[in-house]
Every structure is written in C-alpha cells, then in structure tokens.
Design an enzyme around this catalytic site. Sequence first.
Site, PDB file in Angstrom:
ATOM      1  N   ASP A 156       1.643   8.397 -40.040  1.00  0.00           N
ATOM      2  CA  ASP A 156       1.920   9.538 -40.906  1.00  0.00           C
ATOM      3  C   ASP A 156       0.617  10.284 -41.208  1.00  0.00           C
ATOM      4  O   ASP A 156      -0.296  10.296 -40.387  1.00  0.00           O
ATOM      5  CB  ASP A 156       2.630   9.033 -42.176  1.00  0.00           C
ATOM      6  CG  ASP A 156       3.617  10.036 -42.755  1.00  0.00           C
ATOM      7  OD1 ASP A 156       3.166  11.117 -43.176  1.00  0.00           O
ATOM      8  OD2 ASP A 156       4.827   9.755 -42.793  1.00  0.00           O
ATOM      9  N   HIS A 217       2.618  13.240 -47.850  1.00  0.00           N
ATOM     10  CA  HIS A 217       3.748  12.726 -47.072  1.00  0.00           C
ATOM     11  C   HIS A 217       3.576  11.247 -46.717  1.00  0.00           C
ATOM     12  O   HIS A 217       4.488  10.430 -46.901  1.00  0.00           O
ATOM     13  CB  HIS A 217       3.862  13.598 -45.822  1.00  0.00           C
ATOM     14  CG  HIS A 217       5.116  13.431 -45.035  1.00  0.00           C
ATOM     15  ND1 HIS A 217       5.265  12.480 -44.053  1.00  0.00           N
ATOM     16  CD2 HIS A 217       6.287  14.121 -45.057  1.00  0.00           C
ATOM     17  CE1 HIS A 217       6.463  12.595 -43.512  1.00  0.00           C
ATOM     18  NE2 HIS A 217       7.103  13.579 -44.105  1.00  0.00           N
ATOM     19  N   SER A 543      12.553  12.187 -43.422  1.00  0.00           N
ATOM     20  CA  SER A 543      11.277  11.479 -43.581  1.00  0.00           C
ATOM     21  C   SER A 543      11.356  10.440 -44.682  1.00  0.00           C
ATOM     22  O   SER A 543      10.606   9.476 -44.671  1.00  0.00           O
ATOM     23  CB  SER A 543      10.164  12.456 -43.966  1.00  0.00           C
ATOM     24  OG  SER A 543       9.615  13.067 -42.842  1.00  0.00           O
TER      25      SER A 543
END
Length: 759
Positions: A156, A217, A543
Amino acid sequence: MEKYKRSLLPTMVPICLISLIFTFCFTPTIAKEKESLGSNLQTYIVHIERPEGGVSTDSVELNNWYNSFLPASTASSGQKQRMVHSYRNVITGFAAKLTAEEVKIMGNKQGFISAHPEKIFPLHTTHSTQFLGLHKSLGLWKHSSYGKGVIIGVLDTGITPGHPSFSDKGMPPPPAKWKGKCEFNVTACNNKLIGARNFFPSYETGKIEPPFDLVGHGTHTASTAAGNFVEQANVFGQANGTAVGVAPWAHLAIYQVCSDFRCSESSILAAMDAAVEDGVDVLSLSLGGGSSPFYADGIAVGAFGAIQNGVFVSCSAGNTGPFNASLSNEAPWILTVGASTIDRSIIATARLGNGADLEGESLFQPKDFPPTLLPLVYAGANGKESSAFCEPASLNGTDVQGKIVLCERGGLVSRIGKGQTVKDAGGAAMILMNNDINGYSTLADPHVLPATHVSYAAGLRIKDYINSTSIPTATILFNGTVIGKPSAPEVTSFSSRGPSMASPGILKPDIIGPGVSILAAWPVSVENNTNTKSTFNIISGTSMSCPHLSGVAALLKSSHPDWSPAAIKSAMMTTTDIVNLEGKPIIDERLLPADIFAIGAGHVNPSRANDPGLVFDIQPDDYIPYLCGLNYTDRELAILVQRKVKCSEISSIKEAQLNYPSFSLTLGSGAQTYTRTVTNVGQPNSLYKSLIFVPQGVEVEITPSALQFNEANQKASFAVTFRRTSYGGNRQDMPFAQGYIKWSSDQHSVRIPLVVIFE
Ligand SMILES: *[C@@H]1O[C@H](CO)[C@@H](O)[C@H](O)[C@H]1NC(C)=O
Ligand SMILES: *[C@@H]1O[C@H](CO)[C@@H](O)[C@H](O)[C@H]1NC(C)=O
Ligand SMILES: *[C@@H]1O[C@H](CO)[C@@H](O)[C@H](O)[C@H]1NC(C)=O
Ligand SMILES: *[C@@H]1O[C@H](CO)[C@@H](O)[C@H](O)[C@H]1NC(C)=O
Ligand SMILES: *[C@@H]1O[C@H](CO)[C@@H](O)[C@H](O)[C@H]1NC(C)=O
Ligand SMILES: *[C@@H]1O[C@H](CO)[C@@H](O)[C@H](O)[C@H]1NC(C)=O
Ligand SMILES: *[C@@H]1O[C@H](CO)[C@@H](O)[C@H](O)[C@H]1NC(C)=O
Ligand SMILES: *[C@@H]1O[C@H](CO)[C@@H](O)[C@H](O)[C@H]1NC(C)=O
C-alpha cells in the site's frame, strides 16, 4: 471471441488505489515523465525463462543471467542504473529502464519470454469487527488466538509507525521464519509492525525514502487487517468505541508500492517477491487495474507466485460499480472482495421548510450548527453541469452566501471537495444528493462543513421542493451514531460487479465484506479546531473490505496452519451469509435483492468459516489445465507458472471444471457436466446430503446426491449436470439465472453459488 483477444501490450488501464475517498484513477502515464536517464526510457517488466538446473535462486548467478539480457551498451556501470528490480520468487525476470528499440533487440535473445511497459495502478472498525461476530475472549478470536503467529503483508502507501493501532502490547515476537526488514531508521518496528520496506522510488528525488504513509490509505488498511486494540477511538466524536483490526495479534509486514495514489506494477512485483521470501502468510492488496488476461496483469502474475509458495492473496474488487463487468483482480487464485455496509449509520437529517425530514449521513457533526431554517439553493440552478457537481470555483457566479447548497454526486471532484467548493463560496452547509446510479448508497464522510449525503430519491424530493416555493429553506440536524440498521449488510453502489471479463467461467467477486464508512487508523487528525487528538478516519472503498478479509484469512491460517490458500478461500466462501440482519436477502444500492455478480458467494461470516465441514481445495498445478483451457500459449503460461509447460501434452479443462467453490457457466442447448472434489475437514464420520436451489430455466442434477465420510481429510467427488429447460431457452428478458447448491450434514452447511448465462 473478442474478449479473449490476446496481446502482450494490453491497453494501459489505470490502476486505482481502491478507496473511495480518493476517486482518482490515474491514467497510466507510465514512467514516461521525468525520466532522468533519457526521455525514451520506460520501466519494462521482462519475463525470462527460468534457466534449467544450474542457475537457481542464488542471487549473484540469477542477476548475472538477468543482466545478460540488458543492452550491451549498458555493460557494467550502466546496468546498475537500468535495472530497477530483479525478481526471484513470484516471477522469473526483472524490471528495467529500456527503450522500445532495446526491448525489440532483447526479444531475439534465447530465454526471453515477453516484456511490457509497467502499468500504474490506482488505489482503490471499531464496529466492523463486532459486526463480523468477533468478540474478545470468545469464539473465533479465542480459537485463533487473535491471529497469533501469522504475518500479513500489506502492499500500500506505507505506514504510520508509532500509531497506537500498531502497538505490540500483548504480542509475541515474530515467528522464527520471519526474514524481513525494517527500513525505518528509528525503533519504529516492534512485534506488531515487524517489517516495513519501500519499493517505490520517490518521484521527486528518485530515492527510496523510509515507508512513511503520507496518504493515509496504507495506515488505514493495515490497521483494519491487524491493528491492535485502541479504546475510545472516534472521529469528530462519532463511531466511538474500541478500534481493532480483524486479526489483532497477527504481525504486519508493510511494503510500500505506491507514491501518492500511484502504485507501480514493478514495485508491486518486487514487494510480492520480497514478501514470499520474508515469510509472509497473507498478502493484502487494496489496489488494482481493469481486467487483463492474467499473464499480462502484474498482480495476477505475482499472486500466482505467492500461492505457489502457500501465501494467501486477498485483493479489492474495485470501485467502479455498479456497472457490470467492472472488476479488478479476477484471477481464481486471488480472493476478490466486494464492499458492503455495516449496521452503523452516522445520521444527519436534512429538514426542509415544508417540514419534510430526509435522512442522510455525515461524519462531521458540528454541535454548534443552529437548527434554524436557512435559504436553500440548488448549485446547478445556472444550468451548468460543473456547478451542479460543485466542482471547484463553479459557484462563484451563484449567490450561496450563508445558504444551504444542494450539490450532486459525480463529476470531477471528490465528495469532500464539493463541500470545500461550497465553503469557499461562502455557503453555510451542503446537501449532497446521489445521482441515479448510486441510488440509496450514502456515506459518512469527514466533510469540511455542515453537510449531509442523501439518496437520489431524497435529492429529487428536495429539487421538487425547491421548485415548489419561492423561498426554499432547509437546515441539517445531526443525529449522531446509530447502530443496528436491520438492512445491513447492503452492497454499496461503488462495489465493482461481475461477470469476470478475463475468465467468465469463474464467478467473481468471490465474497463481500465491510467497506463502507470504516473507522481505522490515520497518520494525522482529520479534525480541525477541536481539542481531541484522534488519529483515526472513516473512509469507504473495496480498499477497506479487502483488509477485513485478509484479517479473516489470518485468523483461519492461525487456527488451521495446514490449510492451503484455496482451502482458506473455500472455507470463507461456502459459509457466507446471503441474508441481512432481518433475515431478508441482501440488497443493493437500489434496495433490490443484490444479484450474484454483486455479492459472489455472499457476506463473510468468520466464525462459520473457521468450521466449514468441507473444503474445495486446489493445488497450484491444478490451475495449469484451466489456464490451457483459456487458450493461453505455452509462453504466456510460463510467465505465470515459471517453468516450461506444454498445453498440448496435458488435457486442458473448461473454466467451470476448476475445483472452485462456485459455478459460472454459459449454457446453450446441450447439457454440461462438471465435477467437484471436496475434502472433509469436519467430523471424521459425517453424512452430507445435497440440496439444489435451482436457477430459473435450468435443471441441475447432482450425483451422487449424498456423500459419506469416515475419516478426516477424506476426499469425495460429485458431478453436477446443467441442462436448460424450455423456459430458460426462451427468456429474452433474463440474461442469466442464479441459484446454489448446498451440502448439509448434522453439523455443517456448505453452500456454493451458481450462475448460468443463457447463450
Ligand atoms: C532518519 O531519517 C530521517 C528522514 O527520514 C533523517 O532526517 C534523519 O537524519 C535520520 N536519522 C538517523 C539517525 O539516521
Ligand atoms: C467514548 O466512549 C467512552 C467510554 O464509553 C467515553 O468515556 C468517552 O467519553 C466517549 N468519547 C466520546 C467522544 O464520545
Ligand atoms: C450487463 O449490462 C448490460 C447493459 O446494461 C446488460 O445488457 C447485460 O445483460 C448485463 N449483463 C449481466 C450479466 O448482467
Ligand atoms: C470563478 O472564478 C475563477 C477565478 O476567479 C474564474 O477563472 C472562473 O471562470 C470563475 N467561474 C465562474 C463560473 O464564474
Ligand atoms: C481548519 O482550521 C483553520 C484555521 O483555524 C481554518 O482556516 C480552516 O478553515 C479549518 N478547516 C476546516 C475543515 O474546518
Ligand atoms: C424546476 O423548474 C425548472 C424551471 O421551471 C425546470 O427546468 C426543472 O426541470 C424543474 N426541476 C424539477 C426537479 O422539477
Ligand atoms: C434527528 O434529530 C431531530 C432533532 O432532534 C429529530 O427530530 C429527528 O427525528 C431525528 N432523526 C432521526 C432519524 O433520528
Ligand atoms: C479456446 O479455443 C477453443 C478452440 O478454438 C474454443 O472452442 C474455446 O471456446 C476457447 N476457449 C476460450 C475460453 O476462449
């Protein structure tokens, strides 16, 4: 068939970080930009044959073999600058900066298989673990010791070391097999965060910086999979509770493969290559591109190498729903995860001047917003689409000062960005209405001003009201966090839908899990002007659903260390829920029953997945006849399996014959029969009987109709025959029909979904 058109250079598809807060999908400008070594150089992924015998994974010898493919002109010092990554586990080959000319020349060398310019992929709590039935000191968490001893690798945007979610309180040291590294120069790693590496050189400096998460994220996804317990986590005071990942005692190994929102294929492969060697058990990838043949899709290729090494791979399905055939990450050796809601809403009500209350959602819930009616305007009243969408600076011709502004979902601006536009123009608040496509799916976003996100139906009522009166007014009432929505889980509009383009004979997505308004760790506080220092955020996307399933895989791996990746996946898929909390079929963004291309096998039920009774197992080599059946060439196959295979020497199978825990087939007038083999992982002595929930227009026959097991791990096979009824053949209005097969024993129920597309 057009669908199977093969090309070694698929059109560059954007790959998205699959989180909805970031709706950017980057068009793949590839590595063309800012190349210091020359404007014609691009990063190519080069697949090479694995040399017979001699050269093994000895890195010096392998590197020499790879270097021999680089242009002669780059010998010695030049090679170092050209070579970007050299791989040794999940693919045989390397990534290097090359010109198209050089690649052409390389193509003549013995041992060369293929090369393509790398793609750039976009990225696509508290309560979600409770919603999944995970509770402290009970059930699955207890049985699996919270995922103890399992290592989850997260590819990520990096990580936020020192965040309380990554505390190692209560955690043992990593297992002896762990060989990874921590690239932080501080004592940032611990028994929770056991590794952290960056595979993405900075665009500015070209250097590899430590993998600090500058986006959020990666911090969010990692803590969703395996964050430790953090009490009183909330955002703007909402969703207050204990934040915890699905596998709180699993270890985290972080591999940064994205810079900003751009994730590079060569970095992803390098990270998977390293993760396999480091000893990771589960890989979690909340990113992906559009559909490609598997040999041309870096994630599918890397994932095949991973499962060959016993590593489970969980990926997000994509955020391009609700359109059909909109999936990412379709390979059958990957778990493809769609997104659904949990039973928590963070309610903000739009109250109109006519007294109507329209319920919506917002994470930002200011205490000081007065409940008095304010003037209400429609942003698109000037007839401009950009204004209707509240794109930046689109409201400077409209008087919105001190007013509540109705904006529409869509356009070239994020949902939160729309609020910023309203705020910049002097608006007091925003009502964000869905477009038709998103229907009833709303989200609790951290808006920058008082706001509420309402459904399309509610939006139409507001528009009607605005038209019905000369002085429209409204206010927003903040109702806070409410748990227990009976219609949860619902499939959310953005969750990508099947059928799979790359392999329509495999049903995708596989499963759905929590991906809407999920609370998890964040690098910084998203609150402003408040005295709390909460470093959590609530965001949405597939996600977010992917790491939930990665965490479940870790729990299952911990309680069943001998299960293969395919067995773990089967356990999850055959034990899902297909009804919501009130016992009705799971619905979608239209409030209609969600079809099989939206939910796959259904909503994950971790506790049941721990005790599935039977599993549909697949060994890595079992995919070879399946890949031959997709008509891949021997060269294409070699990219995936990393050795020479001749399809002409093995019998290929149809997609539906792969031992997958679902069926997807196209049915013409003839009957089709497929077999499945199940392994008994429940009680040694057990009798299973079959039940068929027949798709409309199809006849399904199972032989034998009962399976008797007498020992653990015993295998048994059954055949399923599909035949069209005259009814099915004549339905123009019904492109497909769905149903399922269920094997039931006294203790277990093993359900596999089936979908039949009429030819
Ligand atoms: C640690 O890394 C930071 C940048 O990430 C750098 O500024 C600092 O000097 C480094 N400290 C040590 C002790 O190397
Ligand atoms: C969160 O919950 C805890 C425990 O119930 C409580 O003490 C705390 O005040 C709550 N915080 C907020 C912001 O509501
Ligand atoms: C996909 O969408 C198209 C256009 O809306 C429709 O014609 C087709 O039947 C859909 N296919 C499936 C499998 O839902
Ligand atoms: C809004 O202002 C910007 C900058 O002043 C200007 O470029 C733009 O054309 C204006 N837009 C409208 C719709 O008036
Ligand atoms: C955050 O605070 C700054 C300074 O007080 C202010 O200018 C800004 O508008 C605030 N932003 C939000 C989202 O409230
Ligand atoms: C509102 O009125 C305008 C102008 O009369 C019209 O163009 C528009 O379609 C109406 N909108 C709705 C939602 O009825
Ligand atoms: C929200 O709060 C307002 C004001 O307290 C109340 O009238 C309304 O019924 C509430 N709505 C919901 C859905 O709880
Ligand atoms: C592969 O090729 C065969 C023979 O041309 C064809 O019958 C079959 O449908 C093809 N399979 C796929 C998955 O395209």
